[in-house]
Scaffold this motif. Structure first.
Motif, mmCIF file in Angstrom:
data_model
loop_
_atom_site.group_PDB
_atom_site.id
_atom_site.type_symbol
_atom_site.label_atom_id
_atom_site.label_comp_id
_atom_site.label_asym_id
_atom_site.label_seq_id
_atom_site.Cartn_x
_atom_site.Cartn_y
_atom_site.Cartn_z
ATOM 1 N N LEU A 26 -2.849 -1.987 -6.199
ATOM 2 C CA LEU A 26 -2.011 -2.356 -5.068
ATOM 3 C C LEU A 26 -0.668 -2.845 -5.606
ATOM 4 N N GLN B 234 -3.051 5.051 0.550
ATOM 5 C CA GLN B 234 -3.892 3.871 0.702
ATOM 6 C C GLN B 234 -3.928 3.399 2.152
ATOM 7 N N ARG C 80 -6.081 5.593 4.167
ATOM 8 C CA ARG C 80 -7.488 5.465 3.773
ATOM 9 C C ARG C 80 -8.120 4.188 4.313
ATOM 10 N N TRP C 81 -7.384 3.097 4.342
ATOM 11 C CA TRP C 81 -7.991 1.804 4.654
ATOM 12 C C TRP C 81 -7.616 1.221 6.015
ATOM 13 N N ASN D 160 -6.320 2.768 -6.747
ATOM 14 C CA ASN D 160 -6.613 1.554 -5.992
ATOM 15 C C ASN D 160 -5.784 0.368 -6.459
ATOM 16 N N GLY E 21 0.802 -1.215 0.000
ATOM 17 C CA GLY E 21 0.000 0.000 0.000
ATOM 18 C C GLY E 21 0.837 1.268 0.000
#
Length: 382
Positions: A228, A109, A112-113, A226, A105
């Protein structure tokens, strides 16, 4: 045999997990089995208790403990309580998906996650298997075609653990269909993206409380942000992370084998036939002796592999050896234990009945026994 793998902090963590299981799992598990789905609330409770994202750095809301022994404790306690479905669902989240997000990531990212990953707000899944592609990942037919700042994703996935609850799904797709394994990428699809739909919640022979589903992607526009890792390097990423997934499955296998054995020893003490404990018959004693020996041997190999994973030396071949041996042991042990229970073992009021059903899939998912032996055989030069 005394186990020396864990230290005081791990034992304290185990006590907390046991209390969690007693408080939130035991009374509800039969209902989840009947409904084919655990309550979403359980994920939030697990997050609040610090049982999600133990390896995630604290800056993203995790436990900051990249020590796989904590993952081991969590999965073991679920398995030993007879809740193998939770071992699979939570194990996939912590043991399988987390490394992809942490290692591949971007900073954006992760921010965000990962906080939602750790709190239980975001349940995760990874979508590899397709109706026509199981162990042969190179054969996936799901495609992702670059179009400006997005990928247009099309395909179908099946047998996806956490498929119903999942909020983010790592999807294995072909970004260059002409390149075979060198044309695979990993895209993170988020709940609510147009064209992303859940198919059936699949009915299974065992693991009933684990939600397993079909996922359908129809012209889903996935932002390039998005992606990865790097485009077309997905197959290498998958191969790199499979040893930890297989280790996680082996943890469940050995813990379940030990639990089944313990239940059976107690049953053989309590149950009498022809005026004596059934455990006192030579056949029963020999079966129990065989299981006690095999489980101890498997535990030693497993514990060594956990320490090797922690220092980065667990090889794919050793993980393959561990995975096939322990899952076949689990299948054999639960079957023998059910036999020693007699007719009662076939009744759902006895935990061995559920453990026997739940054991069967473990020699299949995460790489079949046959594929594990193929990996080992090739390493031998054949």
């Amino acid at each position: 045999m005394e186990r020396t793998l864990f230290e005081s902090d791990h034992n304290a963590f185990r006590d907390a997990v046991r209390q969690f299981v007693k408080r939130h799992v035991v009374s509800e598990y039969d209902r989840w089995e009947a409904e084919g789905l655990v309550d979403r609330k359980l994920w939030h409770l697990a997050g609040e208790s610090g049982f999600l994202g133990m390896a995630v750095p604290t800056e993203y809301g995790g436990g900051g403990e990249p020590d796989f022994r904590y993952n081991t404790v969590l999965v073991e306690e679920f398995a030993r309580s007879g809740a193998a479905s939770l071992s699979s669902g939570f194990g996939l989240h912590n043991d399988v998906v987390a490394p992809y997000l942490l290692e591949l990531g971007t900073e954006e990212q992760k921010r965000r996650w990962l906080p939602g990953f750790c709190s239980g707000e975001l349940v995760t899944a990874i979508a590899m298997t397709e109706p026509g592609a199981g162990s042969d990942l190179k054969a996936v037919r799901t495609t992702a075609v670059r179009d400006g700042d997005s990928y247009v994703l099309n395909g179908n996935k099946t047998f996806i653990t956490n498929g119903i609850h999942s909020d983010i799904v790592i999807v294995v797709a072909k970004t260059d269909p002409s390149a075979g394994a060198r044309g695979i990428s990993l895209l993170v699809v988020e709940r609510g993206m147009p064209g992303f739909e859940r198919g059936r919640k699949l009915a299974k022979a065992g693991m009933h409380a684990q939600d397993t589903a079909e996922l359908v992607f129809t012209d889903v526009r996935v932002p390039a942000a998005n992606l990865l890792g790097e485009e077309n390097r997905g197959f290498a990423y998958l191969m790199n992370n499979l040893p930890q997934e297989r280790l996680s499955i082996a943890v469940v296998a050995v813990a379940t084998s030990q639990a089944a054995f313990d239940w059976t020893v107690q049953y053989c003490r309590d149950r009498k036939a022809f005026g004596q404990q059934i455990g006192s018959f030579q056949n029963s004693r020999f079966k129990l002796a065989e299981m006690a020996t095999e489980i101890d041997m498997a535990q030693v190999y497993l514990d060594r592999a956990i320490l090797e994973l922690n220092v980065g030396t667990l090889t794919p071949v050793d993980a393959a050896k561990l995975k096939w041996w322990t899952t076949e042991l689990m299948k054999r042990t639960t079957d023998t234990c059910l036999q020693l229970h007699g007719g009662y073992g076939y009744m759902d009021e006895y935990p061995i009945s559920r453990a026997w059903r739940d054991a069967r899939i473990h020699t299949i998912f995460g790489g079949t026994t046959e594929i594990m032996k193929e990996i080992i055989g090739r390493d031998l030069g054949f």
